[in-house]
Scaffold this motif. Sequence first.
Motif, PDB file in Angstrom:
ATOM      1  N   UNK A 132      74.451  52.392  13.347  1.00 56.49           N
ATOM      2  CA  UNK A 132      74.437  51.019  13.841  1.00 56.49           C
ATOM      3  C   UNK A 132      74.555  51.071  15.357  1.00 56.49           C
ATOM      4  N   UNK A 133      73.973  50.088  16.040  1.00 52.73           N
ATOM      5  CA  UNK A 133      74.162  49.969  17.490  1.00 52.73           C
ATOM      6  C   UNK A 133      75.225  48.899  17.694  1.00 52.73           C
ATOM      7  N   UNK A 134      76.415  49.335  18.058  1.00 54.12           N
ATOM      8  CA  UNK A 134      77.493  48.341  18.205  1.00 54.12           C
ATOM      9  C   UNK A 134      78.390  48.635  19.406  1.00 54.12           C
ATOM     10  N   UNK A 135      77.839  49.380  20.378  1.00 54.40           N
ATOM     11  CA  UNK A 135      78.598  49.664  21.595  1.00 54.40           C
ATOM     12  C   UNK A 135      78.411  48.582  22.649  1.00 54.40           C
ATOM     13  N   UNK A 136      77.596  47.561  22.324  1.00 52.26           N
ATOM     14  CA  UNK A 136      77.335  46.505  23.296  1.00 52.26           C
ATOM     15  C   UNK A 136      78.374  45.405  23.109  1.00 52.26           C
ATOM     16  N   UNK A 137      78.670  44.728  24.218  1.00 52.63           N
ATOM     17  CA  UNK A 137      79.771  43.768  24.207  1.00 52.63           C
ATOM     18  C   UNK A 137      79.464  42.525  23.382  1.00 52.63           C
ATOM     19  N   UNK A 138      78.244  41.979  23.556  1.00 53.64           N
ATOM     20  CA  UNK A 138      77.896  40.714  22.907  1.00 53.64           C
ATOM     21  C   UNK A 138      76.811  40.971  21.870  1.00 53.64           C
ATOM     22  N   UNK A 139      77.221  41.046  20.617  1.00 51.98           N
ATOM     23  CA  UNK A 139      76.263  41.402  19.556  1.00 51.98           C
ATOM     24  C   UNK A 139      75.346  40.240  19.185  1.00 51.98           C
ATOM     25  N   UNK A 140      75.489  39.091  19.859  1.00 46.15           N
ATOM     26  CA  UNK A 140      74.526  38.004  19.669  1.00 46.15           C
ATOM     27  C   UNK A 140      73.256  38.263  20.472  1.00 46.15           C
ATOM     28  N   UNK A 141      73.327  39.201  21.416  1.00 50.30           N
ATOM     29  CA  UNK A 141      72.136  39.550  22.196  1.00 50.30           C
ATOM     30  C   UNK A 141      71.273  40.513  21.381  1.00 50.30           C
ATOM     31  N   UNK A 142      69.965  40.321  21.383  1.00 51.23           N
ATOM     32  CA  UNK A 142      69.098  41.221  20.608  1.00 51.23           C
ATOM     33  C   UNK A 142      68.915  42.573  21.307  1.00 51.23           C
ATOM     34  N   UNK A 143      68.263  43.486  20.620  1.00 44.54           N
ATOM     35  CA  UNK A 143      67.767  44.727  21.229  1.00 44.54           C
ATOM     36  C   UNK A 143      66.254  44.691  21.081  1.00 44.54           C
TER      37      UNK A 143
END
Length: 213
Positions: A132-143
């Motif tokens: 999973x990619x979950x090191x980003x602060x705001x998981x409402x932002x897409x990749x």
Amino acid sequence: MLDLFSGEAPWSEPLAEGAQVLRRYALAQADALLAEIENIAALNPFYHRITPGGHRMSVAMTNCGDFGWSTNARGYQYSREDEESGSRWPPMPALFRSLAVAAAKEAGFSGFNPDACLINRYEPGAKLTLHQDKDEKDLRQPIVSVSLGLPAIFQFGGFERDAATQRILLEHGDVVVWGGPSRLRYHGILPLKAGIHPQCGAFRYNLTFRRAF
Ligand code: MD3
Ligand code: FE
């Protein structure tokens, strides 16, 4: 005549809620994107990082933008500097940013403003196991991901590692936007099959645009 498929790029394929493939969306810019990757790698070379578990990654990585993702014995993190070169990551080229922002908007995520771009380079046999990619602060932002070079089989799973996976072929110029409920799905890349791509030789490249902080 009934036109089921006009054959004109790009075209979009929904994958799951919040996830959409924009087939060949980056095709017209592919050569320019590859030239930028070369510039970035000349400053901050691709490097096979060592995971916290002590394994050398088969995928080689570099980054551009304000922050870059990397891994070492201590863990996974976003940082302003490349610890291999000791210097800051190169700036995100305007072409990269405009492509990522436009693709996100196309998929319903207007206002996406990436501050990090991870560049993965796959050689034959290189893979990315389900994660999973979950090191980003705001998981409402897409990749937003852009595939270039040799084709790869992408695995798209569920919210637990052992959930069933779909297999999707990602080819040169394909862009995928992952957001909403799909943002935390497990995903991976099966071992790259050897081949020669006219623009990329023996490699596959993948750009992932992220909002890290
Ligand atoms: C689905 N990269 O760098 S891109 C990664 O092709 C990564 O190099 C793969 O997974 C690659 O973390 C896959 C597609 C992708 C990227 C991020 C996602 C799919 C995703 C985040 C959530 C769900
Ligand atoms: Fe990922």
